[in-house]
Design an enzyme around this catalytic site. Structure first.
Site, PDB file in Angstrom:
ATOM      1  N   CYS A 111       4.380   3.118   8.711  1.00 10.55           N
ATOM      2  CA  CYS A 111       4.650   4.377   8.018  1.00 10.55           C
ATOM      3  C   CYS A 111       5.595   5.253   8.849  1.00 10.55           C
ATOM      4  O   CYS A 111       5.294   5.576  10.000  1.00 10.55           O
ATOM      5  CB  CYS A 111       3.354   5.130   7.746  1.00 10.55           C
ATOM      6  SG  CYS A 111       3.628   6.729   6.925  1.00 10.55           S
ATOM      7  N   PRO A 154       0.845  -1.195   0.000  1.00 11.46           N
ATOM      8  CA  PRO A 154       0.000   0.000   0.000  1.00 11.46           C
ATOM      9  C   PRO A 154       0.877   1.240   0.000  1.00 11.46           C
ATOM     10  O   PRO A 154       1.796   1.362   0.810  1.00 11.46           O
ATOM     11  CB  PRO A 154      -0.787  -0.127   1.311  1.00 11.46           C
ATOM     12  CG  PRO A 154       0.049  -1.002   2.176  1.00 11.46           C
ATOM     13  CD  PRO A 154       0.801  -1.928   1.270  1.00 11.46           C
ATOM     14  N   GLN A 160      -6.163  -0.985   4.195  1.00 14.56           N
ATOM     15  CA  GLN A 160      -5.193  -0.690   5.246  1.00 14.56           C
ATOM     16  C   GLN A 160      -5.608   0.561   6.017  1.00 14.56           C
ATOM     17  O   GLN A 160      -5.953   1.583   5.425  1.00 14.56           O
ATOM     18  CB  GLN A 160      -3.784  -0.494   4.693  1.00 14.56           C
ATOM     19  CG  GLN A 160      -2.748  -0.443   5.809  1.00 14.56           C
ATOM     20  CD  GLN A 160      -1.349  -0.123   5.344  1.00 14.56           C
ATOM     21  OE1 GLN A 160      -1.080   0.988   4.941  1.00 14.56           O
ATOM     22  NE2 GLN A 160      -0.448  -1.106   5.417  1.00 14.56           N
ATOM     23  N   ASN A 189       9.557  -7.245   3.175  1.00 13.62           N
ATOM     24  CA  ASN A 189       9.402  -6.021   2.388  1.00 13.62           C
ATOM     25  C   ASN A 189      10.656  -5.162   2.540  1.00 13.62           C
ATOM     26  O   ASN A 189      11.208  -5.066   3.622  1.00 13.62           O
ATOM     27  CB  ASN A 189       8.157  -5.259   2.883  1.00 13.62           C
ATOM     28  CG  ASN A 189       7.987  -3.886   2.262  1.00 13.62           C
ATOM     29  OD1 ASN A 189       7.836  -2.904   2.978  1.00 13.62           O
ATOM     30  ND2 ASN A 189       7.997  -3.801   0.957  1.00 13.62           N
ATOM     31  N   ASP A 220      13.378  -2.987  -0.521  1.00 14.19           N
ATOM     32  CA  ASP A 220      14.452  -2.994  -1.530  1.00 14.19           C
ATOM     33  C   ASP A 220      14.374  -4.134  -2.542  1.00 14.19           C
ATOM     34  O   ASP A 220      15.362  -4.413  -3.222  1.00 14.19           O
ATOM     35  CB  ASP A 220      15.830  -3.034  -0.861  1.00 14.19           C
ATOM     36  CG  ASP A 220      16.145  -1.773  -0.078  1.00 14.19           C
ATOM     37  OD1 ASP A 220      15.361  -0.814  -0.169  1.00 14.19           O
ATOM     38  OD2 ASP A 220      17.171  -1.754   0.632  1.00 14.19           O
ATOM     39  N   GLY A 231       7.076  -2.448  -3.041  1.00  9.41           N
ATOM     40  CA  GLY A 231       6.524  -1.105  -3.018  1.00  9.41           C
ATOM     41  C   GLY A 231       7.090  -0.219  -4.096  1.00  9.41           C
ATOM     42  O   GLY A 231       6.605  -0.169  -5.220  1.00  9.41           O
ATOM     43  N   ARG A 232       8.179   0.473  -3.773  1.00  8.08           N
ATOM     44  CA  ARG A 232       8.699   1.511  -4.660  1.00  8.08           C
ATOM     45  C   ARG A 232       9.068   1.007  -6.052  1.00  8.08           C
ATOM     46  O   ARG A 232       8.927   1.737  -7.035  1.00  8.08           O
ATOM     47  CB  ARG A 232       9.918   2.178  -4.001  1.00  8.08           C
ATOM     48  CG  ARG A 232       9.560   2.996  -2.774  1.00  8.08           C
ATOM     49  CD  ARG A 232      10.804   3.467  -2.027  1.00  8.08           C
ATOM     50  NE  ARG A 232      11.500   2.372  -1.376  1.00  8.08           N
ATOM     51  CZ  ARG A 232      12.725   2.468  -0.889  1.00  8.08           C
ATOM     52  NH1 ARG A 232      13.398   3.594  -1.004  1.00  8.08           N
ATOM     53  NH2 ARG A 232      13.280   1.434  -0.279  1.00  8.08           N
TER      54      ARG A 232
END
Length: 340
Positions: free
Chosen positions: A101, A17, A71, A203, A205, A227-228
């Site tokens: 976060c 998310p 979420q 999670n 990299d 993610g990124r």
């Protein structure tokens, strides 16, 4: 791997998310490329129980993207419990609690990774939410608040005891934000802990098929959340799945293929959010889909300033015509600067 009754198959891949990124249009394209599980952008519990339009809009999910999780984040137990009930009524497949976060305005008030400074409250909030809903409840968190408090092994046990169905761990502390490299050793330690029996998702990299395969092999985790690296590159799920099955790399999408994907993504953005918002929220994606093309700046500026959908589509067609023969294997992926 299973989360409660949700069967995600072997070595599932999760879309993380991400605020202002994982809206329905982006989730749509990631599902097309093989994301096994997707999530909404994180939603403020306070905004949800106040019926704030932006928060309520984020609850919207679609059958094609199942399984899908909603979420939530917040710093107070009662509003989070109430928000979980509201989220459950929106019919997702699970509810995920954001304890990860690191953004200052979130963490400073004790939400997100700020909850790692009050583990008893984190555990009590989780237990109360688990007791309040029928859906599976999962958690995403970090290794700890800072280098001196990497307490994820203890936290994982306590969250499991509170009743969560799966745990995602980002391999950094809150103090690190997204600096340095993610440390997966403690993620592996949580997975190897004989007391743990819920799925552990790693999670941090993972930006290549090789890194994903190595993480599965080295740390024994049940799933990987990305993610990124998905930003402007939603086909990474297909790349990883192909590599896991064959040990071979997939060819990077051509400029023509990227243009057609951008047009599909754009059409979905307009469908879900209307012309004005759909155009505005696609601009960040246009920039990333074509990052690395030579002499692209003037065209990029057009894509991020035009407001007329027809003109934007015409500009995308020009991209295919102008750079159609460019070798995309020369493009080095540029990940997004944040995820949650």
């Amino acid at each position: 791997m299973r989360i409660a009754d949700i069967d995600l198959g072997d070595k599932p891949l999760f879309l993380a998310p991400m605020e202002d990124v994982t809206d329905p249009s982006f989730r749509y394209v990631c599902k097309r490329f093989g994301a096994d599980m997707v999530y909404t952008e994180f939603i403020s519990s306070d905004g949800l129980i106040r019926d704030a339009a932006k928060s309520v809009a984020k609850l919207r999910t679609y059958d094609y993207e199942r399984p899908v999780g909603i979420q939530l984040y917040g710093n107070e137990i009662e509003p989070m419990v109430e928000a979980a009930r509201v989220a459950e009524a929106a019919r997702p497949d699970l509810i995920d609690i954001n304890f990860g976060c690191p953004v200052r305005k979130i963490a400073a008030r004790g939400a997100g990774s700020g909850m790692m400074r009050d583990v008893p409250k984190m555990v009590e909030m989780t237990r109360r939410i688990v007791d309040a809903v029928r859906l599976p409840v999962t958690v995403k968190t970090r290794l700890g608040w800072d280098e001196d408090s990497k307490n994820i092994v203890e936290i994982a046990e306590r969250l499991q005891d509170a009743g969560i169905a799966a745990l995602t761990i980002h391999g950094r502390t809150r103090a690190q934000l997204y600096r340095g490299e993610a440390d997966w050793t403690l993620i592996g330690e949580v997975k190897r802990n004989p007391r743990m029996h819920i799925p552990i998702i790693g999670n941090g990299d993972i930006d290549s098929a090789e890194k994903a395969a190595a993480a599965f092999e080295r740390y024994g985790i049940d799933g990987i959340m990305i993610g990124r690296a998905t930003y402007g590159r939603p086909w990474i799920f297909k790349e990883i799945r192909h590599f896991l099955k064959t040990g071979e790399q997939l060819k990077q999408p051509s400029v023509h293929e990227r243009v057609e994907l951008a047009k599909l993504h754009f059409a979905k953005s307009l469908e879900f959010k209307g012309d004005k918002v759909g155009v505005l929220e696609m601009r960040r994606h246009f920039s990333c889909y074509f990052k690395g093309l030579p002499d692209f700046k003037p065209t990029r500026l057009k894509l991020v300033t035009l407001n007329d959908p027809a003109e934007i589509v015409a500009t995308l067609d020009y991209v295919a015509e102008r750079w159609g023969d460019f070798d995309t294997s020369e493009i080095v992926p540029q990940p997004l600067s944040h995820d949650v």
